[in-house]
Enzyme design. Structure first.
Site, PDB file in Angstrom:
ATOM      1  N   LEU A 153       0.856  -1.195   0.000  1.00 58.20           N
ATOM      2  CA  LEU A 153       0.000   0.000   0.000  1.00 58.20           C
ATOM      3  C   LEU A 153       0.889   1.241   0.000  1.00 58.20           C
ATOM      4  CD1 LEU A 153      -3.138   0.561   0.100  1.00 58.20           C
ATOM      5  CD2 LEU A 153      -2.766   1.145   2.502  1.00 58.20           C
ATOM      6  N   GLY A 154       1.651   1.377  -1.085  1.00 62.24           N
ATOM      7  CA  GLY A 154       2.482   2.570  -1.261  1.00 62.24           C
ATOM      8  C   GLY A 154       1.699   3.606  -2.046  1.00 62.24           C
ATOM      9  N   ARG A 155       2.443   4.455  -2.768  1.00 60.64           N
ATOM     10  CA  ARG A 155       1.773   5.537  -3.499  1.00 60.64           C
ATOM     11  C   ARG A 155       0.830   4.993  -4.559  1.00 60.64           C
ATOM     12  NH1 ARG A 155       7.500   8.363  -3.176  1.00 60.64           N
ATOM     13  NH2 ARG A 155       8.049   6.299  -3.895  1.00 60.64           N
ATOM     14  N   ILE A 156       1.290   3.992  -5.326  1.00 54.40           N
ATOM     15  CA  ILE A 156       0.422   3.436  -6.370  1.00 54.40           C
ATOM     16  C   ILE A 156      -0.663   2.576  -5.725  1.00 54.40           C
ATOM     17  CG2 ILE A 156       0.300   2.056  -8.481  1.00 54.40           C
ATOM     18  CD1 ILE A 156       3.274   2.699  -8.959  1.00 54.40           C
ATOM     19  N   ARG A 176       4.997  -4.290   4.741  1.00 56.54           N
ATOM     20  CA  ARG A 176       6.007  -4.527   5.786  1.00 56.54           C
ATOM     21  C   ARG A 176       5.449  -4.246   7.175  1.00 56.54           C
ATOM     22  NH1 ARG A 176      10.593  -0.730   3.765  1.00 56.54           N
ATOM     23  NH2 ARG A 176       8.664   0.200   3.060  1.00 56.54           N
ATOM     24  N   ARG A 233       6.427  -6.375 -10.204  1.00 60.84           N
ATOM     25  CA  ARG A 233       7.545  -7.033 -10.877  1.00 60.84           C
ATOM     26  C   ARG A 233       7.223  -8.518 -10.923  1.00 60.84           C
ATOM     27  NH1 ARG A 233       8.712  -2.775 -12.392  1.00 60.84           N
ATOM     28  NH2 ARG A 233      10.624  -1.561 -12.117  1.00 60.84           N
ATOM     29  N   GLU A 262      11.025 -10.826 -18.658  1.00 62.39           N
ATOM     30  CA  GLU A 262      10.498 -10.018 -19.770  1.00 62.39           C
ATOM     31  C   GLU A 262      11.536  -9.811 -20.862  1.00 62.39           C
ATOM     32  OE1 GLU A 262       9.033  -6.453 -17.953  1.00 62.39           O
ATOM     33  OE2 GLU A 262       7.669  -7.567 -16.687  1.00 62.39           O
ATOM     34  N   HIS A 280       3.876  -5.206 -20.065  1.00 63.26           N
ATOM     35  CA  HIS A 280       4.446  -4.212 -19.147  1.00 63.26           C
ATOM     36  C   HIS A 280       4.130  -2.776 -19.614  1.00 63.26           C
ATOM     37  CE1 HIS A 280       7.875  -3.475 -16.034  1.00 63.26           C
ATOM     38  NE2 HIS A 280       7.013  -2.461 -16.033  1.00 63.26           N
TER      39      HIS A 280
HETATM   40  C1  8YV Z   1       8.356   1.341 -16.602  1.00 63.55           C
HETATM   41  C2  8YV Z   1       7.976   0.483 -14.251  1.00 63.55           C
HETATM   42  O1  8YV Z   1       7.798   0.643 -17.660  1.00 63.55           O
HETATM   43  O2  8YV Z   1       8.228   2.552 -13.183  1.00 63.55           O
HETATM   44  C3  8YV Z   1       8.429   1.348 -13.144  1.00 63.55           C
HETATM   45  O3  8YV Z   1       9.009   0.809 -12.186  1.00 63.55           O
HETATM   46  O4  8YV Z   1       8.019  -0.688 -14.174  1.00 63.55           O
HETATM   47  C4  8YV Z   1       7.426   1.093 -15.464  1.00 63.55           C
HETATM   48  O5  8YV Z   1       6.768   2.267 -15.180  1.00 63.55           O
HETATM   49  C5  8YV Z   1       9.760   0.943 -16.552  1.00 63.55           C
HETATM   50  O6  8YV Z   1      10.423   1.359 -15.427  1.00 63.55           O
HETATM   51  C6  8YV Z   1      10.465   1.511 -17.784  1.00 63.55           C
HETATM   52  O7  8YV Z   1      11.798   1.324 -17.734  1.00 63.55           O
END
Ligand code: 8YV
Length: 314
Positions: A153-156, A176, A233, A262, A280
């Site tokens: 539950l961070g910013r996103i 955490r 990730r 990926e 992604h």
């Molecule tokens: C990007 C991401 O696609 O911000 C991140 O951590 O995974 C994505 O927003 C990526 O970092 C692009 O390099």
């Protein structure tokens, strides 16, 4: 006046490279065929690096540049940057947080809606002319009234929680530690949370503590009516355990924007029926990528002027 030297470790968008080109002499490591020779041939005194979140920056590069002061990384996740090596050598690292929150949250809800309502299959059903020949599609699921458990539950994560609430979803979370002043129920144990939710959304950074957090046990707890969404990730999810859970009916489905290797996506995932797969694209809009790129440049320019950087990691 001569421009300071900057090592371009990943090839960033033209908008970013053009801006960097105004203030720095660019050394395009990203294009070098013999990278060791390229590093060895650099002029002395390279203080700046710009890189991408996927490429990051290795200890080898950091240690090849004794005058390095700052690594400005494109992306909020900086797991591909060797932050330990940066710290050891007193090198500052910056990332691009916040500017992508709404976009990634939007893509997360798009994945959830697509999986619940089987949007990709329904679209193909109409396009293939099967509606006329085979009749109505089977009934689907919906988000309204369901419970979503957010890992991270961070910013996103908070932006996802707000959008989920707009769909009358109940939000709970694991991280955490419990966060004071959050209205959502906290679970210290991801297995216990998975048992209680309909949707499990993964949006935590990749760290030694979070890698593999969505284990076979968590998937089993999520259960045959549960759905998994990963926009963080790939390595946070045990990919083989997920493939087994999807094919064995342990969980109802998965919607994934990220993968362990990926751009390779295992065939066993690509051929599943109950999945929605994206390449992604969580932050991949013109607007958000421009804001991320501008932040990469602003951090470097701030450091060049001797000002504090805007978004330091270390
Ligand atoms: C990007 C991401 O696609 O911000 C991140 O951590 O995974 C994505 O927003 C990526 O970092 C692009 O390099």
């Amino acid at each position: 006046m001569t421009k300071p030297d900057l090592l371009l470790v990943a090839n960033l968008a033209p908008r970013v490279v053009d801006q960097l080109d105004r203030d720095f002499t660019l050394h395009r490591y990203c294009d070098a065929e013999d990278r060791a020779a390229f590093l060895a041939a650099l002029p002395e005194g390279v203080r700046f690096i710009a890189t991408g979140g996927g490429t990051g920056c290795s200890r080898g590069i950091i240690e090849a540049l004794p005058d390095l002061e700052i690594i400005s990384s494109f992306g909020v996740g900086y797991d591909a940057v060797d932050v330990e090596a940066a710290k050891e050598h007193g090198v500052r690292v910056t990332n691009t947080p916040d500017v992508l929150n709404d976009c990634v949250a939007e893509v997360t809800l798009a994945l959830m809606l697509a999986l619940a309502h089987r949007v990709p299959e329904s679209h193909a059903y109409v396009r293939d002319g099967r509606w006329e020949t085979e009749g109505a599609m089977p009934l689907t699921a919906e988000l309204t009234g369901a419970t979503v458990g957010i890992i991270g539950l961070g910013r996103i994560g908070k932006a996802i929680a707000r959008l989920a609430q707009a769909f009358s979803m109940r939000v709970v979370y694991h991280g955490r530690s419990e966060q004071a002043h959050q209205p959502y129920q906290y679970y210290a144990d991801p297995v216990a949370m998975a048992r209680d939710v309909d949707w499990l959304v993964v949006i935590a950074p990749s760290t030694p503590q979070t890698r593999g957090i969505v284990s076979a046990e968590v998937l089993h707890a999520l259960g045959s009516e549960g759905r998994l969404v990963n926009v963080a990730r790939g390595d946070l999810v045990d990919e083989q355990a997920l493939i087994d859970a999807l094919s064995g009916g342990t969980i109802a489905g998965a919607a994934l924007d990220v993968f362990a290797q990926e751009p390779h996506v295992p065939e066993a995932l690509r051929t599943q029926q109950n999945v929605v797969l994206l390449p992604h694209i969580g932050s991949a809009t013109h607007k958000t990528r421009a804001a991320m790129g501008d932040l990469v440049v602003k951090n470097l320019r701030a450091h060049l002027r001797g000002d504090p950087v805007l978004t330091p990691v270390v």
